[in-house]
Design a protein around this motif. Structure first.
Motif, mmCIF file in Angstrom:
data_model
loop_
_atom_site.group_PDB
_atom_site.id
_atom_site.type_symbol
_atom_site.label_atom_id
_atom_site.label_comp_id
_atom_site.label_asym_id
_atom_site.label_seq_id
_atom_site.Cartn_x
_atom_site.Cartn_y
_atom_site.Cartn_z
ATOM 1 N N TYR A 1 6.277 -33.610 -39.104
ATOM 2 C CA TYR A 1 5.117 -33.565 -39.996
ATOM 3 C C TYR A 1 3.801 -33.636 -39.223
ATOM 4 C CZ TYR A 1 1.878 -34.848 -43.727
ATOM 5 O OH TYR A 1 0.821 -34.875 -44.594
ATOM 6 N N PHE A 2 3.848 -34.237 -38.036
ATOM 7 C CA PHE A 2 2.618 -34.428 -37.252
ATOM 8 C C PHE A 2 2.430 -33.339 -36.199
ATOM 9 C CE2 PHE A 2 4.143 -38.564 -38.679
ATOM 10 C CZ PHE A 2 3.027 -39.040 -39.348
ATOM 11 N N VAL A 3 3.317 -32.349 -36.174
ATOM 12 C CA VAL A 3 3.207 -31.249 -35.205
ATOM 13 C C VAL A 3 1.983 -30.408 -35.515
ATOM 14 C CG1 VAL A 3 4.276 -29.057 -34.569
ATOM 15 C CG2 VAL A 3 5.635 -31.138 -34.575
ATOM 16 N N ARG A 4 1.253 -30.017 -34.443
ATOM 17 C CA ARG A 4 0.035 -29.220 -34.634
ATOM 18 C C ARG A 4 0.057 -27.907 -33.854
ATOM 19 N NH1 ARG A 4 -0.182 -31.960 -38.224
ATOM 20 N NH2 ARG A 4 -1.863 -33.224 -39.107
ATOM 21 N N THR A 5 0.984 -27.743 -32.926
ATOM 22 C CA THR A 5 1.048 -26.504 -32.147
ATOM 23 C C THR A 5 2.511 -26.093 -31.994
ATOM 24 O OG1 THR A 5 1.232 -27.626 -30.005
ATOM 25 C CG2 THR A 5 -0.993 -27.183 -30.833
ATOM 26 N N GLU B 1 4.330 -28.329 -29.381
ATOM 27 C CA GLU B 1 4.812 -29.596 -29.925
ATOM 28 C C GLU B 1 6.074 -29.375 -30.763
ATOM 29 O OE1 GLU B 1 1.593 -31.267 -32.105
ATOM 30 O OE2 GLU B 1 0.331 -31.586 -30.347
ATOM 31 N N ASN B 2 6.078 -28.312 -31.537
ATOM 32 C CA ASN B 2 7.253 -27.968 -32.339
ATOM 33 C C ASN B 2 8.474 -27.719 -31.449
ATOM 34 O OD1 ASN B 2 8.638 -27.287 -34.799
ATOM 35 N ND2 ASN B 2 8.417 -25.132 -34.258
ATOM 36 N N LEU B 3 8.242 -27.038 -30.324
ATOM 37 C CA LEU B 3 9.321 -26.737 -29.394
ATOM 38 C C LEU B 3 9.881 -28.012 -28.766
ATOM 39 C CD1 LEU B 3 11.030 -24.755 -27.741
ATOM 40 C CD2 LEU B 3 9.126 -24.599 -26.106
ATOM 41 N N ILE B 4 9.002 -28.927 -28.359
ATOM 42 C CA ILE B 4 9.448 -30.165 -27.715
ATOM 43 C C ILE B 4 10.309 -30.993 -28.668
ATOM 44 C CG2 ILE B 4 8.674 -32.382 -26.771
ATOM 45 C CD1 ILE B 4 6.203 -30.882 -25.686
ATOM 46 N N LEU B 5 9.846 -31.171 -29.890
ATOM 47 C CA LEU B 5 10.608 -31.941 -30.866
ATOM 48 C C LEU B 5 11.915 -31.239 -31.229
ATOM 49 C CD1 LEU B 5 7.965 -33.417 -33.339
ATOM 50 C CD2 LEU B 5 8.984 -34.429 -31.316
#
Length: 454
Positions: free
Chosen positions: A355-359, A362-366
């Motif tokens: 929910y806190f992803v902004r790029t 970040e989406n890839l890392i999670l």
């Protein structure tokens, strides 16, 4: 396709798995592990080839349902089949090494897609047009056919044969294993006869359960009665608690895993579209989804897929390699319950963090951390179940838990397809909570891996 269409396409194999899991599990515990593995693999491969020629969406949807129905049998049987060949000392470690091959598959699949789907294939036929994605689907079906044919050279599980009173056949297989493992002669094998369990005893001239035929009504009635008896046994003590725990774990874990892993490539695609249209501007997963969907209604269907989508999916698979080695190398030191509770708890926090992803980075890392932990958990649950149930109930128990898991995955895909474009905080919160519940249920499981299989 709309998000709703994609949700149904993702859900149709899950519906097939939901129906097929228990069906094949019952057959594997009554007819044999090997024969069911062969049938399900060959049927899955044939359905995959046929689906690559489907001219319409609804036909493709139905055949993918058949794919799910067949592959469910393979997924539920392969762990018990392998585990029943292993001694207690090595069983958990060898079963945990299976996670590494799951990882190889995760890496290989997007690699094949990247090399095939961008190809410019446009073969016109009277009924439909054959594109690169059709070829990709056909290629993905080939391994199942090859593995199904290869299994003809493999033996039946000696543990299963012994359970059903086939002591001579079980002994022959054990002797062959002894010869292949040691290079010694048949006469050197120290065991000359085997004794089957008391529950496998049968009257003289009466057929064993694996030898019953579906085409004969009386034998079919006996087979169905045996399946019903074993199903009731799983719902009674001493197996009721373990059945409840494994079904609950599979439901919560599989719902979150399959739903998010199916939709991660879609989220990568949406982030890529958003960042191209709005360079330098960050946005959450929910914002990106709603904006992209609103804009996409104004344009046609673009069949081109950005190469970053493939690359990100491969990176997710590569991220699983460390945990794939960590599990088998440390399972005897830390315990299998530690891996389950730890990985599912952390995965729950990671899911909520979406929910806190902004790029897209970040989406890839999670996504990488999520895949590494949850895929490890799925393999580990199958390892645990090999020890929790006796031979005559083992695959059926795995199948029953898989039925709950696939039911959850089906529900999850439909919910995500509807809600991701409306209010994505709801599915994110629900899936995160389900992983926490799954971790708690794993904590309640008994300790395994220290005793010989029943």
């Amino acid at each position: 396709m709309t998000s709703k269409d994609k949700g149904w396409l993702s859900a149709s194999p899950m519906l097939g798995m939901l129906i097929g899991s228990y069906f094949w599990g019952c057959l594997a515990d009554t007819k044999g592990r090997r024969i069911v593995l062969i049938v399900t693999l060959l049927a899955d491969g044939i359905c995959g080839l046929v689906s690559s020629l489907a001219p319409y969406y609804l036909i493709f949807l139905f055949i993918r349902f058949a794919n799910g129905f067949n592959v469910a049998g393979t997924m539920g049987i392969v762990f018990p089949y392998l585990g029943e060949f292993q001694p207690t000392k090595y069983r958990e470690k060898i079963l945990c090494w299976m996670e590494l091959f799951w990882t190889f598959g995760i890496i290989l699949l997007p690699g094949i897609a990247w090399s095939v789907i961008p190809l410019q294939i446009n073969l016109q036929f009277s009924v439909f047009t054959y594109h690169s994605w059709n070829l990709f689907v056909a290629i993905c079906a080939i391994p199942s056919i090859l593995l199904g044919l290869w299994l003809f050279s493999f033996p039946e599980s000696p543990k299963f044969l012994l359970e059903h009173g086939e002591t001579d056949k079980a002994l022959d297989i054990l002797v062959c294993m002894f010869i292949q493992n040691t290079g010694r002669k048949r006469d050197d094998y120290p065991c000359k006869s085997l004794r089957g369990p008391d529950r496998s005893n049968k009257k003289n001239g009466e057929k064993g359960i694996p030898n019953l035929r579906f085409r004969r009504p009386n034998e079919l009635k006996i087979l169905i009665s045996e399946i019903w008896t074993q199903t009731k046994t799983l719902s009674k003590k001493p197996y009721l608690k373990n059945s409840f725990l494994t079904c609950g774990i599979q439901f919560c874990l599989t719902t979150s895993y399959y739903t998010l892993m199916v939709w991660f490539p879609e989220l990568f695609h949406r982030f890529d579209d958003y960042e191209k249209a709005n360079p330098g501007i960050s946005a959450s997963v929910c914002d990106v989804s709603s904006i992209v969907i609103t804009n996409s209604t104004l344009s046609g269907c673009d069949s081109k897929i950005n190469s970053q989508v493939f690359l990100h999916t491969i990176i997710i698979g590569i991220a699983c390699i460390p945990t794939s080695f960590w599990l088998p190398l440390c399972v005897h030191h830390l315990g299998i319950k530690f891996f389950l509770v730890f990985s599912l708890t952390v995965a729950g926090f990671i899911t909520f963090g979406l929910y806190f992803v902004r790029t897209s980075l970040e989406n890839l890392i999670l996504s990488c951390i999520f895949e590494a932990l949850t895929s490890l958990s799925i393999s580990t649950v199958y390892c645990v179940m090999v020890d929790l149930f006796p031979t005559n109930l083992r695959v059926m128990a795995a199948a029953m838990s898989m039925t709950f898991g696939r039911g959850g995955a089906l529900l999850g895909n439909l919910i995500f397809g509807f809600l991701i474009d409306l209010n994505c905080i709801i599915p994110i919160t629900v899936f995160s909570a389900m992983l926490f519940v799954s971790a708690f249920l794993c904590w309640l499981l008994p300790t395994t891996g220290t005793q010989a299989l029943d």
